[in-house]
Design a protein around this motif. Structure first.
Motif, PDB file in Angstrom:
ATOM      1  N   ALA A 154       0.847  -1.196   0.000  1.00 24.84           N
ATOM      2  CA  ALA A 154       0.000   0.000   0.000  1.00 24.84           C
ATOM      3  C   ALA A 154       0.881   1.245   0.000  1.00 24.84           C
ATOM      4  O   ALA A 154       1.996   1.233   0.532  1.00 24.84           O
ATOM      5  CB  ALA A 154      -0.897  -0.003   1.239  1.00 24.84           C
ATOM      6  N   VAL A 155       0.369   2.310  -0.586  1.00 28.07           N
ATOM      7  CA  VAL A 155       1.091   3.582  -0.614  1.00 28.07           C
ATOM      8  C   VAL A 155       0.474   4.499   0.431  1.00 28.07           C
ATOM      9  O   VAL A 155      -0.715   4.797   0.389  1.00 28.07           O
ATOM     10  CB  VAL A 155       0.983   4.237  -2.013  1.00 28.07           C
ATOM     11  N   LYS A 156       1.309   4.934   1.373  1.00 30.13           N
ATOM     12  CA  LYS A 156       0.863   5.933   2.362  1.00 30.13           C
ATOM     13  C   LYS A 156       1.397   7.289   1.898  1.00 30.13           C
ATOM     14  O   LYS A 156       2.587   7.386   1.556  1.00 30.13           O
ATOM     15  CB  LYS A 156       1.402   5.584   3.757  1.00 30.13           C
ATOM     16  N   TRP A 157       0.532   8.306   1.917  1.00 30.53           N
ATOM     17  CA  TRP A 157       0.972   9.627   1.450  1.00 30.53           C
ATOM     18  C   TRP A 157       2.157  10.129   2.273  1.00 30.53           C
ATOM     19  O   TRP A 157       2.140   9.970   3.488  1.00 30.53           O
ATOM     20  CB  TRP A 157      -0.190  10.633   1.589  1.00 30.53           C
ATOM     21  N   PRO A 158       3.179  10.736   1.672  1.00 32.08           N
ATOM     22  CA  PRO A 158       3.312  10.912   0.236  1.00 32.08           C
ATOM     23  C   PRO A 158       3.922   9.718  -0.473  1.00 32.08           C
ATOM     24  O   PRO A 158       3.539   9.411  -1.592  1.00 32.08           O
ATOM     25  CB  PRO A 158       4.225  12.134   0.110  1.00 32.08           C
ATOM     26  N   ASN A 159       4.871   9.043   0.194  1.00 29.36           N
ATOM     27  CA  ASN A 159       5.552   7.983  -0.552  1.00 29.36           C
ATOM     28  C   ASN A 159       6.178   6.899   0.327  1.00 29.36           C
ATOM     29  O   ASN A 159       7.259   6.421   0.043  1.00 29.36           O
ATOM     30  CB  ASN A 159       6.594   8.570  -1.533  1.00 29.36           C
ATOM     31  N   ASP A 160       5.468   6.522   1.360  1.00 30.71           N
ATOM     32  CA  ASP A 160       5.888   5.345   2.126  1.00 30.71           C
ATOM     33  C   ASP A 160       5.185   4.126   1.554  1.00 30.71           C
ATOM     34  O   ASP A 160       4.022   4.200   1.151  1.00 30.71           O
ATOM     35  CB  ASP A 160       5.475   5.471   3.601  1.00 30.71           C
ATOM     36  N   LEU A 161       5.883   3.006   1.571  1.00 27.14           N
ATOM     37  CA  LEU A 161       5.285   1.767   1.093  1.00 27.14           C
ATOM     38  C   LEU A 161       5.063   0.862   2.295  1.00 27.14           C
ATOM     39  O   LEU A 161       6.001   0.643   3.090  1.00 27.14           O
ATOM     40  CB  LEU A 161       6.232   1.070   0.099  1.00 27.14           C
ATOM     41  N   LEU A 162       3.839   0.388   2.437  1.00 23.70           N
ATOM     42  CA  LEU A 162       3.461  -0.389   3.619  1.00 23.70           C
ATOM     43  C   LEU A 162       3.020  -1.798   3.244  1.00 23.70           C
ATOM     44  O   LEU A 162       2.378  -2.000   2.210  1.00 23.70           O
ATOM     45  CB  LEU A 162       2.293   0.277   4.358  1.00 23.70           C
ATOM     46  N   ILE A 163       3.350  -2.736   4.126  1.00 23.37           N
ATOM     47  CA  ILE A 163       2.763  -4.071   4.046  1.00 23.37           C
ATOM     48  C   ILE A 163       2.058  -4.289   5.373  1.00 23.37           C
ATOM     49  O   ILE A 163       2.688  -4.163   6.447  1.00 23.37           O
ATOM     50  CB  ILE A 163       3.834  -5.166   3.828  1.00 23.37           C
ATOM     51  N   GLY A 221       1.517  20.012   2.437  1.00 22.60           N
ATOM     52  CA  GLY A 221       2.501  19.648   1.428  1.00 22.60           C
ATOM     53  C   GLY A 221       3.628  18.809   1.977  1.00 22.60           C
ATOM     54  O   GLY A 221       4.311  18.103   1.240  1.00 22.60           O
ATOM     55  N   ALA A 222       3.854  18.889   3.269  1.00 23.79           N
ATOM     56  CA  ALA A 222       4.935  18.110   3.878  1.00 23.79           C
ATOM     57  C   ALA A 222       4.514  17.778   5.294  1.00 23.79           C
ATOM     58  O   ALA A 222       3.707  18.492   5.892  1.00 23.79           O
ATOM     59  CB  ALA A 222       6.225  18.916   3.902  1.00 23.79           C
ATOM     60  N   GLY A 223       5.052  16.717   5.789  1.00 21.15           N
ATOM     61  CA  GLY A 223       4.730  16.348   7.165  1.00 21.15           C
ATOM     62  C   GLY A 223       4.663  14.852   7.310  1.00 21.15           C
ATOM     63  O   GLY A 223       4.754  14.107   6.339  1.00 21.15           O
ATOM     64  N   ASP A 224       4.513  14.448   8.545  1.00 15.16           N
ATOM     65  CA  ASP A 224       4.489  13.033   8.870  1.00 15.16           C
ATOM     66  C   ASP A 224       3.041  12.645   9.116  1.00 15.16           C
ATOM     67  O   ASP A 224       2.370  13.255   9.943  1.00 15.16           O
ATOM     68  CB  ASP A 224       5.308  12.832  10.144  1.00 15.16           C
ATOM     69  N   VAL A 225       2.581  11.658   8.390  1.00 16.04           N
ATOM     70  CA  VAL A 225       1.178  11.282   8.509  1.00 16.04           C
ATOM     71  C   VAL A 225       1.083   9.870   9.077  1.00 16.04           C
ATOM     72  O   VAL A 225       1.778   8.967   8.640  1.00 16.04           O
ATOM     73  CB  VAL A 225       0.490  11.359   7.121  1.00 16.04           C
ATOM     74  N   VAL A 226       0.235   9.715  10.068  1.00 16.46           N
ATOM     75  CA  VAL A 226       0.000   8.386  10.645  1.00 16.46           C
ATOM     76  C   VAL A 226      -1.441   8.008  10.350  1.00 16.46           C
ATOM     77  O   VAL A 226      -2.350   8.812  10.564  1.00 16.46           O
ATOM     78  CB  VAL A 226       0.232   8.418  12.179  1.00 16.46           C
ATOM     79  N   HIS A 227      -1.626   6.799   9.839  1.00 15.68           N
ATOM     80  CA  HIS A 227      -2.995   6.298   9.632  1.00 15.68           C
ATOM     81  C   HIS A 227      -3.562   5.932  10.991  1.00 15.68           C
ATOM     82  O   HIS A 227      -2.989   5.110  11.703  1.00 15.68           O
ATOM     83  CB  HIS A 227      -3.002   5.047   8.763  1.00 15.68           C
TER      84      HIS A 227
END
Ligand code: BTN
Length: 229
Positions: free
Chosen positions: A87-96, A219-225
Motif C-alpha cells: 500500500a502507498v501511504k501519502w506521500p511515498n511510504d510503502l506499507l505491508i 505539502g509536507a509532514g508526517d502522517v499516521v494512519h
C-alpha cells in the motif's frame, strides 16, 4: 551504475556529483538519510539502498507529483519481484499490513537545469530483531521473496516507466495515485513541519500532490494512519 560495498548515503554521493541517468547502489549505508531530516538505518546486507539521478523534464508545477509517482513505481516493482500487496501511504511510504517496508527521499539538485536525486530504501532481508523501529517491516518478515537483485531489477524499469508516463501525462499519473493511495479516506494524524498536529479525515490529494486533511492542504509532514474512515 556504481556499486559501493559501503557508502555514507547514496543520495549524498549522487547529489555531490549528479550525472543524469546514473544509479548509485550501496550494499550498506553508514549515514542513510530519510525524509524530514531523519536517518535511514539498515543492517549490512539486508536492504536495497540506491539512488537514481534523473532529469524529470517537468514543468515546475508538476515537480511535486514526482515523489508520488516514484511511490507508484516502487509499489509496481515490489508487486512484480515479491508478489506481495503493497500500500502507498501519502506521500511515498510503502506499507505491508500497515508497516513500512520502503521509503523514498527525493532531492532537487542542480541550478541551470534542475535534476532529481531519487533515493529508494527497501527493507528486503531484515529479521524482526533488525528492524530500526517497531512500525517497520521487511519483505522477509512478510514472507515474500528476499532477493535484493531481483527487487532492484523490477524497481528500476518501473521507475523508468513511471517517469515516461509522468512526462507524457502528469494528470493521469496523479489520477492513478489518487485511486491507489491508501491514505485517502482514512482518519489520519498529521505532524506538520512547524510542529502543529492535525487530526481528521484525509479527503483528497490535490493538483499539487498535497494531502487534504480536515479541509487543509498539507505539502509536507508526517502522517499516521489512525483507522479507516
Ligand atoms: C524515508 O522514508 O524517510 C526515506 C528513506 C529513503 C532512504 C533511501 S536509502 C537510499 C537513499 N540514500 C539515502 O541516504 N536515503 C535514500
Amino acid at each position: 551504475m556504481t556499486l559501493h560495498a559501503e557508502a555514507s548515503s547514496t543520495n549524498a554521493l549522487a547529489a555531490a556529483d549528479p550525472v543524469v541517468d546514473t544509479l548509485i547502489v550501496a550494499d550498506h549505508q553508514t549515514a542513510g538519510r530519510g525524509r524530514l531530516d531523519r536517518t535511514w538505518e539498515t543492517p549490512p546486507g539486508t536492504a536495497l539502498t540506491f539512488s537514481a539521478v534523473v532529469d524529470p523534464d517537468l514543468a515546475d508545477h508538476d515537480w511535486p507529483l514526482l515523489p508520488l509517482a516514484v511511490a507508484l513505481a516502487v509499489a509496481d516493482g515490489l508487486g512484480t519481484a515479491a508478489a506481495v500487496p503493497v500500500a502507498v501511504k501519502w506521500p511515498n511510504d510503502l506499507l505491508i499490513d500497515g508497516a513500512k517496508v520502503a521509503g523514498i527521499l527525493l532531492e532537487r539538485v542542480g541550478s541551470d537545469r534542475p535534476l532529481a536525486v531519487i533515493g529508494i530504501g527497501i527493507n528486503v532481508g531484515l529479521a524482526a530483531e533488525d528492524l530500526p523501529v517497531p512500525t517497520a517491516t521487511s519483505l522477509r518478515i512478510a514472507g515474500a521473496a528476499v532477493d535484493r537483485t531481483a527487487v532492484f531489477a523490477a524497481v528500476v524499469p518501473a521507475l523508468s516507466a513511471i517517469l515516461t508516463a509522468l512526462r507524457a501525462d502528469p494528470g493521469a499519473v496523479l489520477e492513478r495515485y489518487r485511486s491507489e493511495c491508501d491514505t485517502v479516506g482514512r482518519e489520519v494524524e498529521a505532524q506538520l513541519p512547524d510542529g502543529e498536529r492535525l487530526v481528521g479525515t484525509a479527503s483528497a490529494v490535490d493538483r499539487h500532490g498535497r494531502l487534504v486533511v480536515a479541509g487543509r492542504a498539507i505539502g509536507a509532514g508526517d502522517v499516521v494512519h489512525v483507522r479507516p474512515a
